[in-house]
Motif scaffolding. Structure first.
Motif, PDB file in Angstrom:
ATOM      1  N   VAL A 177       0.828  -1.205   0.000  1.00 15.41           N
ATOM      2  CA  VAL A 177       0.000   0.000   0.000  1.00 15.41           C
ATOM      3  C   VAL A 177       0.866   1.260   0.000  1.00 15.41           C
ATOM      4  N   GLU A 178       1.916   1.246   0.799  1.00 13.89           N
ATOM      5  CA  GLU A 178       2.800   2.413   0.870  1.00 13.89           C
ATOM      6  C   GLU A 178       3.540   2.613  -0.445  1.00 13.89           C
ATOM      7  N   ALA A 179       3.961   1.530  -1.076  1.00 14.55           N
ATOM      8  CA  ALA A 179       4.663   1.637  -2.357  1.00 14.55           C
ATOM      9  C   ALA A 179       3.730   2.198  -3.427  1.00 14.55           C
ATOM     10  N   LEU A 180       2.475   1.763  -3.419  1.00 10.91           N
ATOM     11  CA  LEU A 180       1.505   2.262  -4.387  1.00 10.91           C
ATOM     12  C   LEU A 180       1.195   3.738  -4.144  1.00 10.91           C
ATOM     13  N   ARG A 181       1.088   4.109  -2.880  1.00  9.05           N
ATOM     14  CA  ARG A 181       0.802   5.516  -2.554  1.00  9.05           C
ATOM     15  C   ARG A 181       1.956   6.409  -3.005  1.00  9.05           C
ATOM     16  N   ALA A 182       3.163   5.973  -2.716  1.00 12.49           N
ATOM     17  CA  ALA A 182       4.332   6.779  -3.071  1.00 12.49           C
ATOM     18  C   ALA A 182       4.471   6.940  -4.585  1.00 12.49           C
ATOM     19  N   ALA A 183       4.121   5.903  -5.334  1.00 18.60           N
ATOM     20  CA  ALA A 183       4.315   5.926  -6.787  1.00 18.60           C
ATOM     21  C   ALA A 183       3.159   6.592  -7.528  1.00 18.60           C
ATOM     22  N   THR A 184       1.957   6.596  -6.943  1.00 14.69           N
ATOM     23  CA  THR A 184       0.781   7.075  -7.677  1.00 14.69           C
ATOM     24  C   THR A 184       0.125   8.300  -7.049  1.00 14.69           C
ATOM     25  N   GLY A 185       0.406   8.558  -5.770  1.00 14.36           N
ATOM     26  CA  GLY A 185      -0.270   9.652  -5.079  1.00 14.36           C
ATOM     27  C   GLY A 185      -1.666   9.295  -4.617  1.00 14.36           C
ATOM     28  N   LEU A 186      -2.058   8.034  -4.762  1.00 16.38           N
ATOM     29  CA  LEU A 186      -3.392   7.585  -4.351  1.00 16.38           C
ATOM     30  C   LEU A 186      -3.345   6.973  -2.960  1.00 16.38           C
ATOM     31  N   ALA A 187      -4.319   7.312  -2.135  1.00 12.15           N
ATOM     32  CA  ALA A 187      -4.478   6.657  -0.834  1.00 12.15           C
ATOM     33  C   ALA A 187      -5.237   5.357  -1.070  1.00 12.15           C
ATOM     34  N   ILE A 188      -4.579   4.246  -0.901  1.00 15.07           N
ATOM     35  CA  ILE A 188      -5.177   2.941  -1.184  1.00 15.07           C
ATOM     36  C   ILE A 188      -5.883   2.417   0.062  1.00 15.07           C
ATOM     37  N   GLU A 189      -7.173   2.139  -0.057  1.00 14.54           N
ATOM     38  CA  GLU A 189      -7.928   1.531   1.045  1.00 14.54           C
ATOM     39  C   GLU A 189      -7.909   0.016   0.870  1.00 14.54           C
ATOM     40  N   ILE A 190      -7.638  -0.705   1.938  1.00 14.36           N
ATOM     41  CA  ILE A 190      -7.739  -2.161   1.893  1.00 14.36           C
ATOM     42  C   ILE A 190      -9.110  -2.555   2.430  1.00 14.36           C
ATOM     43  N   ALA A 191      -9.924  -3.139   1.578  1.00 17.18           N
ATOM     44  CA  ALA A 191     -11.246  -3.583   2.009  1.00 17.18           C
ATOM     45  C   ALA A 191     -11.089  -4.849   2.837  1.00 17.18           C
ATOM     46  N   SER A 192     -11.637  -4.846   4.046  1.00 17.76           N
ATOM     47  CA  SER A 192     -11.645  -6.059   4.861  1.00 17.76           C
ATOM     48  C   SER A 192     -12.623  -7.067   4.259  1.00 17.76           C
ATOM     49  N   ASP A 193     -12.621  -8.288   4.792  1.00 16.64           N
ATOM     50  CA  ASP A 193     -13.590  -9.286   4.334  1.00 16.64           C
ATOM     51  C   ASP A 193     -15.007  -8.730   4.450  1.00 16.64           C
ATOM     52  N   GLU A 194     -15.299  -8.090   5.594  1.00 12.23           N
ATOM     53  CA  GLU A 194     -16.642  -7.555   5.841  1.00 12.23           C
ATOM     54  C   GLU A 194     -16.949  -6.400   4.899  1.00 12.23           C
ATOM     55  N   ASP A 195     -15.948  -5.542   4.662  1.00  8.74           N
ATOM     56  CA  ASP A 195     -16.148  -4.425   3.724  1.00  8.74           C
ATOM     57  C   ASP A 195     -16.508  -4.933   2.336  1.00  8.74           C
ATOM     58  N   GLU A 196     -15.740  -5.913   1.859  1.00 11.30           N
ATOM     59  CA  GLU A 196     -15.951  -6.414   0.506  1.00 11.30           C
ATOM     60  C   GLU A 196     -17.336  -7.036   0.363  1.00 11.30           C
ATOM     61  N   ALA A 197     -17.753  -7.802   1.378  1.00  8.91           N
ATOM     62  CA  ALA A 197     -19.093  -8.395   1.349  1.00  8.91           C
ATOM     63  C   ALA A 197     -20.167  -7.307   1.361  1.00  8.91           C
ATOM     64  N   ARG A 198     -19.956  -6.273   2.183  1.00  7.74           N
ATOM     65  CA  ARG A 198     -20.966  -5.203   2.287  1.00  7.74           C
ATOM     66  C   ARG A 198     -21.060  -4.397   1.000  1.00  7.74           C
ATOM     67  N   TYR A 199     -19.918  -4.064   0.400  1.00  8.12           N
ATOM     68  CA  TYR A 199     -19.949  -3.310  -0.852  1.00  8.12           C
ATOM     69  C   TYR A 199     -20.733  -4.084  -1.921  1.00  8.12           C
ATOM     70  N   GLY A 200     -20.440  -5.367  -2.043  1.00  6.64           N
ATOM     71  CA  GLY A 200     -21.161  -6.183  -3.024  1.00  6.64           C
ATOM     72  C   GLY A 200     -22.642  -6.237  -2.736  1.00  6.64           C
ATOM     73  N   PHE A 201     -22.984  -6.370  -1.457  1.00  2.62           N
ATOM     74  CA  PHE A 201     -24.388  -6.429  -1.046  1.00  2.62           C
ATOM     75  C   PHE A 201     -25.112  -5.131  -1.405  1.00  2.62           C
ATOM     76  N   VAL A 202     -24.513  -3.988  -1.107  1.00  2.00           N
ATOM     77  CA  VAL A 202     -25.129  -2.689  -1.425  1.00  2.00           C
ATOM     78  C   VAL A 202     -25.333  -2.554  -2.931  1.00  2.00           C
ATOM     79  N   GLY A 203     -24.316  -2.942  -3.710  1.00  2.00           N
ATOM     80  CA  GLY A 203     -24.444  -2.872  -5.160  1.00  2.00           C
ATOM     81  C   GLY A 203     -25.602  -3.703  -5.680  1.00  2.00           C
ATOM     82  N   VAL A 204     -25.786  -4.896  -5.120  1.00  2.00           N
ATOM     83  CA  VAL A 204     -26.868  -5.783  -5.559  1.00  2.00           C
ATOM     84  C   VAL A 204     -28.225  -5.264  -5.094  1.00  2.00           C
ATOM     85  N   MET A 205     -28.319  -4.824  -3.853  1.00  2.00           N
ATOM     86  CA  MET A 205     -29.614  -4.382  -3.330  1.00  2.00           C
ATOM     87  C   MET A 205     -30.148  -3.157  -4.072  1.00  2.00           C
ATOM     88  N   ASN A 206     -29.265  -2.364  -4.664  1.00  2.00           N
ATOM     89  CA  ASN A 206     -29.720  -1.203  -5.433  1.00  2.00           C
ATOM     90  C   ASN A 206     -30.073  -1.546  -6.871  1.00  2.00           C
TER      91      ASN A 206
END
Length: 511
Positions: A97-126
């Motif tokens: 994550v730090e290497a990617l941030r330094a090279a791209t200027g992007l703050a990289i978020e790591i989705a936890s298992d729960e985050d990834e499941a929730r994001y998918g769920f929200v996308g489907v429910m809409n």
């Protein structure tokens, strides 16, 4: 008027990296400005010690720099870059994550298992009205399964296998045999058994996210000559999964590459992904899989744009608002009035037509979208409305209901409606054609009753007089122009509905 905002959502997946630029007009109403994808297969670069070598990130860095420049060029107000299993599970994830941030200027978020499941769920429910079921998201390096009841997450789990790392382990040359297919099933089943709740809800449907499921849908539709160019909400029976694995499982990679509908970058990983889907379907006791064209990226967008209420209460209404916005159509009192009158007519005449809620939902969409084709050409808008409805992402309806809505919206006469119907006989019956003609006539009547664009008719009630319906109109002023226009439809309406148009007018002032 709310100022639009532009969100750049970057999904750093285990197989591919994607950018979607959403122009947000508020309340989750949006259009996609641009979308890009790069297949990197990040999970395939993981070393034996579980780390993701920094010197293997060059292609990812170049892609992220490009995606960031696209966002900047489009004046994006906000950029979110979310990484999933390949980065999350890497032994050196923080260093990555730090290497990617330094090279791209992007703050990289790591989705936890729960985050990834929730994001998918929200996308489907809409994008779906389904209330109870399982979600399965087969990615490149992980598979998430989520149980939901009454549109709320009950349980979720992330398994450390996906289409890419499973193929790397069991089908390194892109080919499979009976032994490798059996090994994949045993591996997946063994891990599924560690989650007892997966077996406790047999009969619930399984909603599938990700490239494996979408590719299966495309192949199945190609083989059957399916008439609707949509994979979202397409149902795939378990037997079709079995048959596809049998068909592809013994093919060489070269043979798979010749298949119509199978992208070259998925040919070597599709069968392992399908075996994971097959094993999950059988384990939870589901007889079919429903394809979702939405998932993590849409979930991240909605949680960014609508943090207090990321899931809409009315999928169909929300979807019709998005489509009219994308057509450049401003909110219209006339459309609102026609929609309101059409639904009052449907409900008031229920004892005469005896149609179900699915037909009502199709009329709902048609009455909201029947003029959307005017964004292309006013003089031929019914034909353009039909195309728009059957090709755009109209959420909240089954495929049959989408075509029915398009027929209702574009109805200008039985002959033309039948001609459009003939192209979709794999989805519709003659009874559906009769329904489309009847509700198309009803929509035409609703439009005629606002011919003056004055909202004169406040309410329509259906009474019975001499054994036939009488349409009682409560009006703010005499609807002379509206009644004159409506009566021009009288002959066709009588032929379709079996009774003549009759009106009683009651004026009611001061409201």
């Amino acid at each position: 008027m709310t100022k639009s905002r532009l969100f750049g959502i970057i999904d750093i997946g285990s197989n591919s990296v994607r950018l979607v630029l959403y122009e947000d007009a508020g309340h989750g109403i949006h259009r996609i400005v641009e979308e890009s994808k790069k297949n990197i297969r990040l999970v395939g670069k993981v070393a034996r010690d579980g780390s993701l070598p920094i010197d293997q990130l060059d292609e990812l860095i170049q892609t992220l720099v490009h995606f960031r420049s696209v966002c900047v060029a489009n004046h994006a107000d906000f950029i979110r870059a979310v990484a999933t299993a390949a980065v999350r599970n890497a032994a050196n994830s923080r260093e990555v994550v730090e290497a990617l941030r330094a090279a791209t200027g992007l703050a990289i978020e790591i989705a936890s298992d729960e985050d990834e499941a929730r994001y998918g769920f929200v996308g489907v429910m809409n994008s779906m009205t389904i209330r109870d079921g399982f979600l399965i998201d087969i990615g490149g390096g992980s598979t998430e399964i989520t149980l939901f009841r009454d549109r709320q997450i009950v349980n979720s789990v992330s398994f450390p296998f996906g289409a890419v790392n499973t193929a790397k382990r069991y089908a390194p040359n892109g080919a499979t045999d009976e032994a490798s297919l059996r090994d994949i099933r045993v591996m997946a089943e063994t891990l599924f058994e560690t989650q007892p709740w997966l077996r406790q809800h047999p009969g619930l449907p399984l909603v599938g996210l990700g490239g494996t499921v979408r590719t299966l849908a495309k192949l199945t539709q190609k083989r059957s000559g399916y008439s609707l160019p949509l994979t979202h909400n397409y149902r795939i029976p378990l037997i079709t999964v079995h048959e596809t694995i049998d068909l592809l499982g013994s093919m060489t990679l070269a043979q798979k590459l010749k298949l119509d509908g199978l992208a070259a970058d998925r040919a070597d990983i599709l069968v392992p992904g399908l075996v994971l889907l097959q094993t999950a379907l059988m384990h939870i006791g589901a007889s079919y899989c429903v394809v979702s064209g939405t998932g993590l990226r849409e979930g991240v967008y909605y949680e960014t744009a609508c943090p207090e209420q990321p899931v809409t209460h009315d999928v169909l209404a929300h979807s019709t608002q998005i489509l009219t916005h994308n057509a450049g159509m401003a909110p219209s009192r006339h459309i609102d009035q026609v929609h309101r009158l059409a639904m009052q007519l449907f409900d008031g005449l229920k004892t005469y037509h005896r149609l179900d809620e699915g037909a009502r939902s199709s009329l709902y969409a048609a009455s909201r979208l029947y003029r959307i084709g005017a964004a292309v050409n006013y003089y031929t808008y019914p034909a353009h409305s039909f195309y728009w409805i059957t090709h755009a992402r109209l959420y909240g309806l089954e495929h049959r209901e989408i075509v029915l809505a398009a027929l209702i919206a574009s109805h200008t006469g039985k002959k033309k409606t039948r001609k459009a119907f003939l192209s979709h006989q794999d989805l519709l019956s003659e009874t559906d054609l009769s329904t489309a003609v009847a509700l198309g006539a009803l929509l035409q009547l609703a439009a005629a009753l606002d011919n003056g664009r004055r909202d004169r008719i406040r309410e329509i009630r259906v009474a019975s007089s001499d054994g036939a319906p009488l349409l009682e109109l409560t009006c703010s002023e005499p609807p002379e122009a509206e009644l004159e226009t409506a009566m021009r439809l009288s002959d066709d309406f009588r032929k379709t509905w079996g009774f003549p148009l009759r009106f009683a007018v009651k004026e009611e002032h001061g409201r």
